[in-house]
Enzyme design. Sequence first.
Site, PDB file in Angstrom:
ATOM      1  CE  LYS A  38       0.221  -5.922  28.448  1.00  0.00           C
ATOM      2  NZ  LYS A  38       1.137  -4.762  28.453  1.00  0.00           N
ATOM      3  CE1 TYR A 265     -26.008 -14.368   7.049  1.00  0.00           C
ATOM      4  CE2 TYR A 265     -23.986 -14.229   8.363  1.00  0.00           C
ATOM      5  CZ  TYR A 265     -25.352 -14.516   8.258  1.00  0.00           C
ATOM      6  OH  TYR A 265     -26.032 -14.930   9.351  1.00  0.00           O
TER       7      TYR A 265
HETATM    8  C1  LIG Z   1       2.492  -5.185  28.154  1.00  0.00           C
HETATM    9  C2  LIG Z   1       3.709  -4.626  28.790  1.00  0.00           C
HETATM   10  C3  LIG Z   1       4.875  -5.412  28.951  1.00  0.00           C
HETATM   11  C4  LIG Z   1       5.029  -6.786  28.313  1.00  0.00           C
HETATM   12  O1  LIG Z   1       5.514  -6.643  26.996  1.00  0.00           O
HETATM   13  P1  LIG Z   1       5.885  -7.927  26.108  1.00  0.00           P
HETATM   14  O2  LIG Z   1       6.354  -7.339  24.820  1.00  0.00           O
HETATM   15  O3  LIG Z   1       4.612  -8.697  25.948  1.00  0.00           O
HETATM   16  O4  LIG Z   1       6.911  -8.687  26.842  1.00  0.00           O
HETATM   17  C5  LIG Z   1       5.918  -4.889  29.689  1.00  0.00           C
HETATM   18  N1  LIG Z   1       5.842  -3.640  30.221  1.00  0.00           N
HETATM   19  C6  LIG Z   1       4.770  -2.847  30.056  1.00  0.00           C
HETATM   20  C7  LIG Z   1       4.772  -1.480  30.642  1.00  0.00           C
HETATM   21  C8  LIG Z   1       3.678  -3.301  29.315  1.00  0.00           C
HETATM   22  O5  LIG Z   1       2.620  -2.507  29.133  1.00  0.00           O
END
Ligand SMILES: *Cc1c(COP(=O)(O)O)cnc(C)c1O
Length: 369
Positions: A38, A265
């Site tokens: 993601k 700035y």
């Molecule tokens: C983002 C997510 C993960 C991954 O978690 P990490 O700590 O990056 O390994 C796993 N399960 C769900 C439901 C998530 O939203």
Amino acid sequence: MLHIQESVLEINFKALQHNFEFIKSQTKTGTKILAVVKAFGYGSDAVEVAKFLQDELNVDYFAVAYIREGAYLRAAGITTPILVLHPQIVNLKHAINYNLEPSLYNDRIFNAFAHEAAKQGKKDYPVHIKFNTGLNRLGFFHTDVDHITKKLKTLSQLKAVSIFSHIAASEDLNEKEFTKNQIQTFKEISASFEKAMQYKPMLHMVNTSGIFNYPEAHFDMVRTGIGLYGFGNDPKFDKKLQPIASLKSVISQIHRIEKGESVGYNRAFVADDYKTTATIPIGHADGISRQFGNGVGAVVINGKLAPIIGNVCMDMMMVDVTNIRCNEGDEVIIFGEGQSAEELASKINTISYELLTAVSQRVKRVFLR
Ligand SMILES: *Cc1c(COP(=O)(O)O)cnc(C)c1O
């Protein structure tokens, strides 16, 4: 070594392979690996990372947060199953068009998806039922098993291929008791689910820290995100992993500043002495938070830390190189060798996840194979 001439995010596939293999070595043979890609692969490049995981490492599953992210992977030729963790009703027909597998986390999304799958004439369309065991973010409650399984049995268009949950504090061993409770609740949910449905869906519960800290909760599949990208939420696990992304830039210009002159700035920096400053072509629009300004953050130039001075601008920032031998055109490391993303993130009290995913799409990605 690449010669850096602009801001780039270098993605190292050897490191990705190392992390994948290390994580796999922490699981029992036969445990499936789901790679979480993601948010553009945690800010890296979702397509290139997913292709490598699919073609070179034979990953079993992918997960994204939203349907749009999954559609993007399909359009790029990813054929591995993709779980969508947090689909929205407005996009459900696209989930089916792109062969994406939704997480169904409440009655509203469950009913909407069942309706859409029927409308498109689907049979046994794979879905994943999410249960809330304590995070209180998404998911059916344990008392919902009965009505969910009753409904599933009447709907030929859906097939629950997995049931899953998510741990609230997998990296925090002070919360061991709470976590063990979550795991126990999930076991009870899956037992009653299997009993009612008369088959065994895949079970999965842990993220990266859960893989390391709770081997008893690996079940049939583990979901890893941050670990693949090289961080383990604990120095002990960070040591075993290799960050895949390095954010680099270059010195555009060097200024020599007299005592009393200001930089940037709102004249936020005023020199108390003779100073040398370097201007770097990366700013808050590229993911360098303004919170790093005024000495809070630093970059690495020729092996030395150069503090950010004054306010971070949209497209650039200035650093103090008074004590660093350097020239216009020299390489600058924002995170990578000499300063990890976790170390830099900690300067503004955040975590590697936030700094990595903040690297904006304007920054060119380059791939080291
Ligand atoms: C983002 C997510 C993960 C991954 O978690 P990490 O700590 O990056 O390994 C796993 N399960 C769900 C439901 C998530 O939203």
